[in-house]
Design a protein around this motif. Structure first.
Motif, PDB file in Angstrom:
ATOM      1  N   ASN A  14       0.878  -1.239  -0.003  1.00 51.61           N
ATOM      2  CA  ASN A  14       0.137  -0.069  -0.036  1.00 51.61           C
ATOM      3  C   ASN A  14       0.754   1.129   0.112  1.00 51.61           C
ATOM      4  O   ASN A  14       2.180   1.260  -0.091  1.00 51.61           O
ATOM      5  CB  ASN A  14      -0.786   0.168   1.181  1.00 51.61           C
ATOM      6  N   ASP A  15       0.093   2.423  -0.066  1.00 50.89           N
ATOM      7  CA  ASP A  15       0.959   3.720  -0.088  1.00 50.89           C
ATOM      8  C   ASP A  15       2.019   3.989   1.166  1.00 50.89           C
ATOM      9  O   ASP A  15       2.983   4.478   0.957  1.00 50.89           O
ATOM     10  CB  ASP A  15       0.080   4.770   0.023  1.00 50.89           C
ATOM     11  N   ALA A  16       1.632   3.231   2.435  1.00 43.44           N
ATOM     12  CA  ALA A  16       2.546   3.281   3.375  1.00 43.44           C
ATOM     13  C   ALA A  16       3.870   2.554   2.982  1.00 43.44           C
ATOM     14  O   ALA A  16       5.008   3.034   3.531  1.00 43.44           O
ATOM     15  CB  ALA A  16       1.868   2.776   4.718  1.00 43.44           C
ATOM     16  N   ASP A  17       3.684   1.411   2.586  1.00 44.56           N
ATOM     17  CA  ASP A  17       4.922   0.597   2.274  1.00 44.56           C
ATOM     18  C   ASP A  17       5.812   1.269   1.246  1.00 44.56           C
ATOM     19  O   ASP A  17       7.041   1.394   1.319  1.00 44.56           O
ATOM     20  CB  ASP A  17       4.336  -0.696   1.562  1.00 44.56           C
ATOM     21  N   VAL A  18       5.128   1.918   0.349  1.00 43.51           N
ATOM     22  CA  VAL A  18       5.958   2.786  -0.801  1.00 43.51           C
ATOM     23  C   VAL A  18       6.665   4.060  -0.150  1.00 43.51           C
ATOM     24  O   VAL A  18       7.905   4.363  -0.507  1.00 43.51           O
ATOM     25  CB  VAL A  18       5.111   3.376  -2.028  1.00 43.51           C
ATOM     26  N   MET A  19       5.862   4.908   0.663  1.00 47.55           N
ATOM     27  CA  MET A  19       6.580   5.876   1.497  1.00 47.55           C
ATOM     28  C   MET A  19       7.658   5.441   2.347  1.00 47.55           C
ATOM     29  O   MET A  19       8.673   5.995   2.477  1.00 47.55           O
ATOM     30  CB  MET A  19       5.612   6.609   2.338  1.00 47.55           C
ATOM     31  N   PHE A  20       7.698   4.446   3.214  1.00 46.18           N
ATOM     32  CA  PHE A  20       8.694   3.749   3.987  1.00 46.18           C
ATOM     33  C   PHE A  20       9.892   3.320   3.002  1.00 46.18           C
ATOM     34  O   PHE A  20      10.847   3.999   3.348  1.00 46.18           O
ATOM     35  CB  PHE A  20       8.069   2.461   4.409  1.00 46.18           C
ATOM     36  N   ALA A  21       9.623   2.813   2.022  1.00 42.66           N
ATOM     37  CA  ALA A  21      10.912   2.519   1.162  1.00 42.66           C
ATOM     38  C   ALA A  21      11.530   4.012   0.632  1.00 42.66           C
ATOM     39  O   ALA A  21      12.682   4.013   0.359  1.00 42.66           O
ATOM     40  CB  ALA A  21      10.588   1.642   0.005  1.00 42.66           C
ATOM     41  N   GLN A  22      10.773   4.685   0.010  1.00 47.35           N
ATOM     42  CA  GLN A  22      11.252   5.938  -0.568  1.00 47.35           C
ATOM     43  C   GLN A  22      11.935   6.811   0.405  1.00 47.35           C
ATOM     44  O   GLN A  22      12.836   7.567   0.052  1.00 47.35           O
ATOM     45  CB  GLN A  22       9.868   6.525  -1.161  1.00 47.35           C
ATOM     46  N   MET A  23      11.623   6.852   1.587  1.00 50.77           N
ATOM     47  CA  MET A  23      11.957   7.549   2.858  1.00 50.77           C
ATOM     48  C   MET A  23      13.187   6.915   3.178  1.00 50.77           C
ATOM     49  O   MET A  23      14.477   7.591   3.593  1.00 50.77           O
ATOM     50  CB  MET A  23      11.223   7.957   3.754  1.00 50.77           C
ATOM     51  N   MET A  24      13.147   5.586   3.502  1.00 50.89           N
ATOM     52  CA  MET A  24      14.353   4.853   4.150  1.00 50.89           C
ATOM     53  C   MET A  24      15.531   4.908   3.310  1.00 50.89           C
ATOM     54  O   MET A  24      16.559   4.647   3.839  1.00 50.89           O
ATOM     55  CB  MET A  24      13.845   3.450   4.806  1.00 50.89           C
ATOM     56  N   ILE A  25      15.516   4.683   2.069  1.00 48.02           N
ATOM     57  CA  ILE A  25      16.550   4.674   1.043  1.00 48.02           C
ATOM     58  C   ILE A  25      17.425   5.743   1.287  1.00 48.02           C
ATOM     59  O   ILE A  25      18.660   5.691   1.642  1.00 48.02           O
ATOM     60  CB  ILE A  25      16.034   4.579  -0.270  1.00 48.02           C
ATOM     61  N   PRO A  26      17.028   7.221   1.332  1.00 46.46           N
ATOM     62  CA  PRO A  26      18.115   8.377   1.450  1.00 46.46           C
ATOM     63  C   PRO A  26      18.183   8.388   2.854  1.00 46.46           C
ATOM     64  O   PRO A  26      19.557   8.744   3.102  1.00 46.46           O
ATOM     65  CB  PRO A  26      17.000   9.450   0.987  1.00 46.46           C
ATOM     66  N   HIS A  27      17.479   7.815   3.856  1.00 46.31           N
ATOM     67  CA  HIS A  27      17.842   7.958   5.060  1.00 46.31           C
ATOM     68  C   HIS A  27      19.037   7.129   5.472  1.00 46.31           C
ATOM     69  O   HIS A  27      20.164   7.278   6.100  1.00 46.31           O
ATOM     70  CB  HIS A  27      16.445   7.585   5.943  1.00 46.31           C
ATOM     71  N   HIS A  28      18.874   5.827   5.122  1.00 45.10           N
ATOM     72  CA  HIS A  28      19.980   4.832   5.142  1.00 45.10           C
ATOM     73  C   HIS A  28      21.404   5.226   4.247  1.00 45.10           C
ATOM     74  O   HIS A  28      22.218   5.075   4.897  1.00 45.10           O
ATOM     75  CB  HIS A  28      19.779   3.459   4.202  1.00 45.10           C
ATOM     76  N   ARG A  29      21.102   5.735   3.171  1.00 45.32           N
ATOM     77  CA  ARG A  29      22.339   6.227   2.288  1.00 45.32           C
ATOM     78  C   ARG A  29      23.264   7.270   3.166  1.00 45.32           C
ATOM     79  O   ARG A  29      24.266   7.276   3.180  1.00 45.32           O
ATOM     80  CB  ARG A  29      21.916   6.879   1.124  1.00 45.32           C
ATOM     81  N   GLN A  30      22.338   8.362   3.770  1.00 45.02           N
ATOM     82  CA  GLN A  30      23.029   9.313   4.556  1.00 45.02           C
ATOM     83  C   GLN A  30      23.898   8.607   5.908  1.00 45.02           C
ATOM     84  O   GLN A  30      25.011   9.142   6.034  1.00 45.02           O
ATOM     85  CB  GLN A  30      22.152  10.311   5.053  1.00 45.02           C
ATOM     86  N   ALA A  31      23.318   7.451   6.425  1.00 41.04           N
ATOM     87  CA  ALA A  31      23.658   6.927   7.588  1.00 41.04           C
ATOM     88  C   ALA A  31      25.227   6.088   7.013  1.00 41.04           C
ATOM     89  O   ALA A  31      25.961   6.104   7.409  1.00 41.04           O
ATOM     90  CB  ALA A  31      22.892   5.790   8.137  1.00 41.04           C
ATOM     91  N   VAL A  32      25.179   5.570   5.832  1.00 38.36           N
ATOM     92  CA  VAL A  32      26.325   4.963   5.046  1.00 38.36           C
ATOM     93  C   VAL A  32      27.342   6.099   4.831  1.00 38.36           C
ATOM     94  O   VAL A  32      28.529   5.612   5.025  1.00 38.36           O
ATOM     95  CB  VAL A  32      25.748   4.337   3.882  1.00 38.36           C
TER      96      VAL A  32
END
Length: 213
Positions: free
Chosen positions: A61-79
């Protein structure tokens, strides 16, 4: 003139024919699960409700899509922060933790990008481009924060890195909890549970590091 027996037979035959027609109409009309003319069949009182934002027949659903779209750059910054620690950190535990964070989050980024491709949704291309998509990310560092971290080294880097990564992790935990509450895709929700548990443990570890620095 019909006999009583003949009349009963005619009534019975008519009822049977009507029932058969009703069954045929149901089979050909709205009784099946498939939607007609591009519209979903109306839900009945006993039907399970579709999760908010879920497309018919989809597992996300939309929450899954937003989770992935937000967490990718969030993780990228942590890396990115973890990579700075490779050459700038002094404390061995900080270096070890940074390597652990990079090793865990790089594969998770690849997994989430794969989901977005499978779902036919756009993947973010940078850590600072999320404002264009209307998403806010808790715990995300500003370019100024990242610039200051990049200029630090030794003990000063260790302290700043630990402070920033605690806040960063807490933001990720918040997003992971939202996904568990609102998401529909089982794999996405499972990853959210993993992120919450692993990063909570790392927050506790970093708090101990910060206390002794």
């Amino acid at each position: 003139m019909f006999t009583n027996r003949s009349l009963v037979q005619r009534i019975t035959s008519a009822a049977a024919a009507g029932a058969g027609a009703l069954v045929l109409l149901t089979a050909c009309g709205g009784g099946g699960d498939a939607p007609m003319s591009g519209h979903a069949a109306p839900a009945t009182g006993g039907a399970a409700a579709t999760p908010t934002g879920t497309q018919p027949g989809a597992s996300f659903n939309d929450a899954d899509v937003m989770f992935a779209q937000m967490m990718i750059p969030h993780h990228r910054q942590a890396v990115e922060m973890a990579e700075l620690a490779e050459s700038r950190a002094k404390d061995p535990e900080v270096k070890e933790l940074a390597a652990k964070i990079k090793a865990a989050q790089d594969p998770e980024i690849a997994t989430m990008r794969g989901w977005l491709e499978e779902w036919g949704r756009p993947a973010p291309t940078g850590t600072e481009g999320m404002a264009d998509m209307g998403h806010g990310m808790p715990g995300m560092m500003s370019p100024e924060d990242m610039g200051m971290l990049g200029k630090a080294s030794g003990a000063a880097f260790d302290k700043r890195f630990t402070q920033m990564m605690i806040a960063h992790h807490k933001g990720a935990i918040e997003m992971a909890r939202t996904e568990q509450q609102q998401g529909a895709d089982p794999e996405a929700k499972e990853l959210a549970r993993t992120i919450e548990s692993s990063q909570q443990a790392e927050v506790e570890q970093m708090q101990k590091i910060l206390d002794r620095l």
